[in-house]
Structure formats: C-alpha cells, structure tokens
Design a protein around this motif. Structure first.
Motif, PDB file in Angstrom:
ATOM      1  N   GLU A   1      53.513 -46.903  47.856  1.00  0.00           N
ATOM      2  CA  GLU A   1      53.374 -48.335  47.588  1.00  0.00           C
ATOM      3  C   GLU A   1      52.179 -48.604  46.683  1.00  0.00           C
ATOM      4  O   GLU A   1      52.262 -49.408  45.763  1.00  0.00           O
ATOM      5  CB  GLU A   1      53.191 -49.102  48.900  1.00  0.00           C
ATOM      6  CG  GLU A   1      54.448 -49.216  49.716  1.00  0.00           C
ATOM      7  CD  GLU A   1      54.214 -49.947  51.024  1.00  0.00           C
ATOM      8  OE1 GLU A   1      53.197 -50.652  51.156  1.00  0.00           O
ATOM      9  OE2 GLU A   1      55.067 -49.807  51.913  1.00  0.00           O
TER      10      GLU A   1
ATOM     11  N   LEU B   1      59.783 -57.114  45.109  1.00  0.00           N
ATOM     12  CA  LEU B   1      60.168 -55.710  45.188  1.00  0.00           C
ATOM     13  C   LEU B   1      60.029 -55.220  46.622  1.00  0.00           C
ATOM     14  O   LEU B   1      58.928 -55.243  47.179  1.00  0.00           O
ATOM     15  CB  LEU B   1      59.277 -54.873  44.257  1.00  0.00           C
ATOM     16  CG  LEU B   1      59.524 -53.379  44.202  1.00  0.00           C
ATOM     17  CD1 LEU B   1      60.891 -53.080  43.591  1.00  0.00           C
ATOM     18  CD2 LEU B   1      58.436 -52.693  43.385  1.00  0.00           C
ATOM     19  N   GLN B   2      61.127 -54.813  47.196  1.00  0.00           N
ATOM     20  CA  GLN B   2      61.148 -54.210  48.530  1.00  0.00           C
ATOM     21  C   GLN B   2      60.405 -55.056  49.565  1.00  0.00           C
ATOM     22  O   GLN B   2      59.551 -54.572  50.307  1.00  0.00           O
ATOM     23  CB  GLN B   2      60.575 -52.794  48.476  1.00  0.00           C
ATOM     24  CG  GLN B   2      61.373 -51.882  47.567  1.00  0.00           C
ATOM     25  CD  GLN B   2      60.730 -50.527  47.355  1.00  0.00           C
ATOM     26  OE1 GLN B   2      59.552 -50.323  47.611  1.00  0.00           O
ATOM     27  NE2 GLN B   2      61.532 -49.577  46.884  1.00  0.00           N
TER      28      GLN B   2
ATOM     29  N   ARG C   1      58.156 -57.336  49.170  1.00  0.00           N
ATOM     30  CA  ARG C   1      56.798 -57.738  48.799  1.00  0.00           C
ATOM     31  C   ARG C   1      56.858 -58.555  47.519  1.00  0.00           C
ATOM     32  O   ARG C   1      57.823 -58.471  46.770  1.00  0.00           O
ATOM     33  CB  ARG C   1      55.930 -56.503  48.577  1.00  0.00           C
ATOM     34  CG  ARG C   1      55.821 -55.630  49.820  1.00  0.00           C
ATOM     35  CD  ARG C   1      54.911 -54.508  49.569  1.00  0.00           C
ATOM     36  NE  ARG C   1      53.555 -55.058  49.621  1.00  0.00           N
ATOM     37  CZ  ARG C   1      52.514 -54.374  50.016  1.00  0.00           C
ATOM     38  NH1 ARG C   1      52.638 -53.139  50.376  1.00  0.00           N
ATOM     39  NH2 ARG C   1      51.319 -54.912  50.043  1.00  0.00           N
TER      40      ARG C   1
END
Length: 177
Positions: free
Chosen positions: A4, A47-48, A50
C-alpha cells in the motif's frame, strides 16, 4: 502494508511529475504568447477502498457522508490569514482577496509538492504558541537541512516550556524533499 505504501509513493511521485510537466507546459505557452496564465487543480483517485486527493490553488475536494467535510485546504491569501488567526472563516468568505491564489499550475514560480513540511504534534506543543510562530520557525524557506528541523523543534519546545506549558510536549516534523 508495504505494498500500500509503495502504491501511495508511486501515486504521489506520478502526480508530482504530472503537475510539474503541466506547470512547465503552461508557463512556456504563456511566455511564447506574451502573457501569464495558470490554473488550479484537484485530483481524486479511488483505489481499493481508499481515496487519494491532491489540490493546488482553490479547487476543493469535499466528502459527503453524514455531513459535508472539506478534505482539501485552499492555497489562498485569505486561507493563510485564517490559518494565522488574522481572519475568521466568516470574514474570509467575504474578503475581496478570497480568490488571490498563493500557488497555481502555470503561473506560480513553483508548485509546492516537494519540500513541504508536515508537523504532527500533541496539544501541549500548540497550546501556547500561535500557528504563525510555528510557521515562522518551520517553513521551508527557513530550513536549510534536516538538522535545522531538529534544532528548530527543540527551540520551539524550549519556548513552550518557558511559557509555562504543563501538558506533555511532543512534535514530529517531516520535510518532504
């Protein structure tokens, strides 16, 4: 977690490169045509689960959930004065300088992405010093190197203690170079 952080660093670097490229392109276009021009920018990437946001100037990002949250902070004269306690947010709304930008893409001497200073501190650090004092000590123009950051934080801590602060005093300054 490492993956991340890698994505975040790559995203930040990619956005910095893009803004730097566009700043140069807009500046050169204006110079060739005999005028100065610039633009503000706000970017959002989901994104994902977040979100990542960047802004320059007074374009904003808001988050609407149970209420409205302003995610970004304007780069304007009046926002700086609000931050330094010279104007209230209500005064800033009607101040004739509310659209005077401190930076934008294309017309600023530089677009501040690198060399920003981030200060993380507990309330004991900020109780007895004004935001303007903190800014004066820690703004990037006054910090030639990393040791200077340490020295200035120590100096501010001594000022805080001398003013009688009894709460714990903790601070971390990070200069993104």
């Amino acid at each position: 977690m490492i993956a991340e952080k890698t994505v975040e660093f790559k995203l930040r670097d990619s956005w910095i490169d893009l803004v730097t490229h566009m700043d140069d392109k807009i500046s050169r276009y204006g110079a060739r045509n005999g005028f100065s021009l610039g633009t503000t920018v706000v970017c959002l990437l989901l994104l994902q689960g977040r979100y990542y946001v960047m802004n320059i100037g007074d374009s904003r990002c808001y988050l609407l959930r149970d209420q409205i949250y302003q995610v970004t902070k304007d780069h304007t004269v009046v926002q700086l004065e609000v931050d330094n306690g010279l104007l209230t947010p209500e005064q800033a709304l009607v101040d004739p300088r509310r659209n005077m930008l401190l930076q934008c893409v294309g017309a600023s001497d530089y677009v501040r992405q690198k060399n920003d200073v981030y200060l993380l501190c507990c309330d004991g650090f900020r109780h007895v010093v004004a935001p303007a004092e903190i800014y004066e000590e820690l703004n990037v123009r006054n910090i030639p190197n990393d040791q200077a950051i340490v020295n200035r934080l120590r100096g501010l801590t001594e000022v805080i203690k001398a003013r009688g602060e009894t709460d714990n005093i903790s601070a971390l300054a990070v200069c993104a170079r």
